[in-house]
Write a protein that holds these residues in place. Sequence first.
Motif, PDB file in Angstrom:
ATOM      1  N   ARG A  62       0.834  -1.199   0.000  1.00 57.36           N
ATOM      2  CA  ARG A  62       0.000   0.000   0.000  1.00 57.36           C
ATOM      3  C   ARG A  62       0.870   1.251   0.000  1.00 57.36           C
ATOM      4  O   ARG A  62       0.608   2.197  -0.747  1.00 57.36           O
ATOM      5  CB  ARG A  62      -0.927  -0.006   1.214  1.00 57.36           C
ATOM      6  N   PHE A  63       1.883   1.271   0.846  1.00 55.55           N
ATOM      7  CA  PHE A  63       2.805   2.409   0.909  1.00 55.55           C
ATOM      8  C   PHE A  63       3.399   2.699  -0.471  1.00 55.55           C
ATOM      9  O   PHE A  63       3.409   3.849  -0.934  1.00 55.55           O
ATOM     10  CB  PHE A  63       3.908   2.093   1.923  1.00 55.55           C
ATOM     11  N   LEU A  64       3.895   1.662  -1.142  1.00 54.20           N
ATOM     12  CA  LEU A  64       4.534   1.848  -2.439  1.00 54.20           C
ATOM     13  C   LEU A  64       3.546   2.313  -3.504  1.00 54.20           C
ATOM     14  O   LEU A  64       3.864   3.175  -4.327  1.00 54.20           O
ATOM     15  CB  LEU A  64       5.203   0.537  -2.876  1.00 54.20           C
ATOM     16  N   LEU A  65       2.334   1.755  -3.492  1.00 54.15           N
ATOM     17  CA  LEU A  65       1.359   2.138  -4.516  1.00 54.15           C
ATOM     18  C   LEU A  65       0.747   3.510  -4.236  1.00 54.15           C
ATOM     19  O   LEU A  65       0.399   4.225  -5.179  1.00 54.15           O
ATOM     20  CB  LEU A  65       0.277   1.060  -4.636  1.00 54.15           C
ATOM     21  N   GLU A  66       0.624   3.902  -2.977  1.00 48.42           N
ATOM     22  CA  GLU A  66       0.172   5.270  -2.699  1.00 48.42           C
ATOM     23  C   GLU A  66       1.148   6.288  -3.283  1.00 48.42           C
ATOM     24  O   GLU A  66       0.749   7.290  -3.878  1.00 48.42           O
ATOM     25  CB  GLU A  66      -0.002   5.475  -1.201  1.00 48.42           C
ATOM     26  N   TRP A  67       2.442   6.029  -3.118  1.00 46.74           N
ATOM     27  CA  TRP A  67       3.436   6.928  -3.718  1.00 46.74           C
ATOM     28  C   TRP A  67       3.400   6.854  -5.237  1.00 46.74           C
ATOM     29  O   TRP A  67       3.508   7.875  -5.929  1.00 46.74           O
ATOM     30  CB  TRP A  67       4.829   6.585  -3.191  1.00 46.74           C
ATOM     31  N   ALA A  68       3.253   5.646  -5.785  1.00 44.03           N
ATOM     32  CA  ALA A  68       3.229   5.496  -7.248  1.00 44.03           C
ATOM     33  C   ALA A  68       2.042   6.222  -7.870  1.00 44.03           C
ATOM     34  O   ALA A  68       2.159   6.810  -8.949  1.00 44.03           O
ATOM     35  CB  ALA A  68       3.186   4.010  -7.610  1.00 44.03           C
ATOM     36  N   PHE A  69       0.898   6.214  -7.178  1.00 38.87           N
ATOM     37  CA  PHE A  69      -0.287   6.900  -7.695  1.00 38.87           C
ATOM     38  C   PHE A  69      -0.332   8.375  -7.304  1.00 38.87           C
ATOM     39  O   PHE A  69      -1.253   9.090  -7.703  1.00 38.87           O
ATOM     40  CB  PHE A  69      -1.558   6.202  -7.204  1.00 38.87           C
ATOM     41  N   GLU A 199      10.101  -5.667  -4.807  1.00 37.25           N
ATOM     42  CA  GLU A 199      11.422  -6.244  -5.068  1.00 37.25           C
ATOM     43  C   GLU A 199      12.493  -5.160  -5.183  1.00 37.25           C
ATOM     44  O   GLU A 199      13.652  -5.377  -4.803  1.00 37.25           O
ATOM     45  CB  GLU A 199      11.408  -7.061  -6.356  1.00 37.25           C
ATOM     46  N   GLU A 200      12.115  -4.007  -5.715  1.00 29.79           N
ATOM     47  CA  GLU A 200      13.072  -2.909  -5.901  1.00 29.79           C
ATOM     48  C   GLU A 200      13.255  -2.091  -4.632  1.00 29.79           C
ATOM     49  O   GLU A 200      14.145  -1.235  -4.571  1.00 29.79           O
ATOM     50  CB  GLU A 200      12.592  -2.001  -7.041  1.00 29.79           C
ATOM     51  N   ASP A 201      12.416  -2.327  -3.625  1.00 32.17           N
ATOM     52  CA  ASP A 201      12.486  -1.586  -2.372  1.00 32.17           C
ATOM     53  C   ASP A 201      12.964  -2.540  -1.273  1.00 32.17           C
ATOM     54  O   ASP A 201      14.016  -3.149  -1.401  1.00 32.17           O
ATOM     55  CB  ASP A 201      11.112  -0.985  -2.056  1.00 32.17           C
ATOM     56  N   ALA A 202      12.243  -2.646  -0.192  1.00 27.91           N
ATOM     57  CA  ALA A 202      12.635  -3.533   0.907  1.00 27.91           C
ATOM     58  C   ALA A 202      11.420  -3.864   1.743  1.00 27.91           C
ATOM     59  O   ALA A 202      10.452  -3.108   1.791  1.00 27.91           O
ATOM     60  CB  ALA A 202      13.707  -2.871   1.780  1.00 27.91           C
ATOM     61  N   ARG A 213      15.863  -7.138   1.464  1.00 25.46           N
ATOM     62  CA  ARG A 213      15.780  -7.275   0.006  1.00 25.46           C
ATOM     63  C   ARG A 213      15.196  -8.648  -0.311  1.00 25.46           C
ATOM     64  O   ARG A 213      15.665  -9.674   0.207  1.00 25.46           O
ATOM     65  CB  ARG A 213      17.162  -7.144  -0.629  1.00 25.46           C
ATOM     66  N   ILE A 214      14.168  -8.686  -1.143  1.00 22.88           N
ATOM     67  CA  ILE A 214      13.486  -9.945  -1.443  1.00 22.88           C
ATOM     68  C   ILE A 214      13.327 -10.139  -2.943  1.00 22.88           C
ATOM     69  O   ILE A 214      13.493  -9.197  -3.731  1.00 22.88           O
ATOM     70  CB  ILE A 214      12.092 -10.015  -0.785  1.00 22.88           C
TER      71      ILE A 214
END
Length: 259
Positions: A62-69, A199-202, A213-214
């Motif tokens: 959610r954190f990553l997609l909120e920033w992406a949007f 994958e590009e974050d953590a 890192r995954i």
Amino acid sequence: MGIELRQLGRVRVSGLIRLRSGLHIGAGKDSVEIGGIDNPVIKHPFTGEPYIPGSSIKGKLRFLLEWAFGCVRADGQAWGFNDSQPVAAEDPVLRIFGNALKEWKAGPTRLVVRDAPLCEAGRKRYREAPDAFFEEKTEVTIDRIKGKALDGGLRTQERVPAGVGFDFEMVFRLYDTGDGGARDLDCLNWTLQGLALLEEDALGGSGSRGYGRIAFEDLALHVPERERLSLDNRFRGHRFNREKAPEIVKAEDALGVPA
């Protein structure tokens, strides 16, 4: 008058989360033991095995997609925290992850993320040597003037080491909100793109210091009465577009109907 809702079905995504670096998702600790770990990882209360909470995976997505949007609130709260924001039934973040909006009429949360237990190989490794399974990483806070460790500046973090795998599963609910399910299909594809962003974050704590890192392995889409669809060569490599979702999964794959 609310939106007319009809559930079209659910799809399941499964795979493996492989640690590329040590993972720390903290369990909290009420007491400090002499010589003990300052920050232990979360573990199953009965078996002692580590796991990744579904809430940790879903929260980071959610954190990553909120920033992406581009829908990050100025007060730092999650998008959809209260009614002091625009409400749009098409909003992908609100559809995917849910919200607390009183005027929301576009149906329930679409994404369900399961807790990720150790994979079978990881469980075998843990059971053979539980005391040697985890790694302890000592970190230090440096006095900027003296150039040495501050008094009390040492802390020990417990980590699940690189190479360990966890079984991953999420479920996505698809609804027809008057568009034949097109918007929810877009949301499913943005969610899958979010896995590539992860994958590009953590994952977990201290990501900026190399932790968490995954990589996702053997990722696949499962739809009732249809063949398993491999996603490993589909969900990566898409430039994020807020207006148009990548076509990772097609309508005929998820809904069983032509696009």
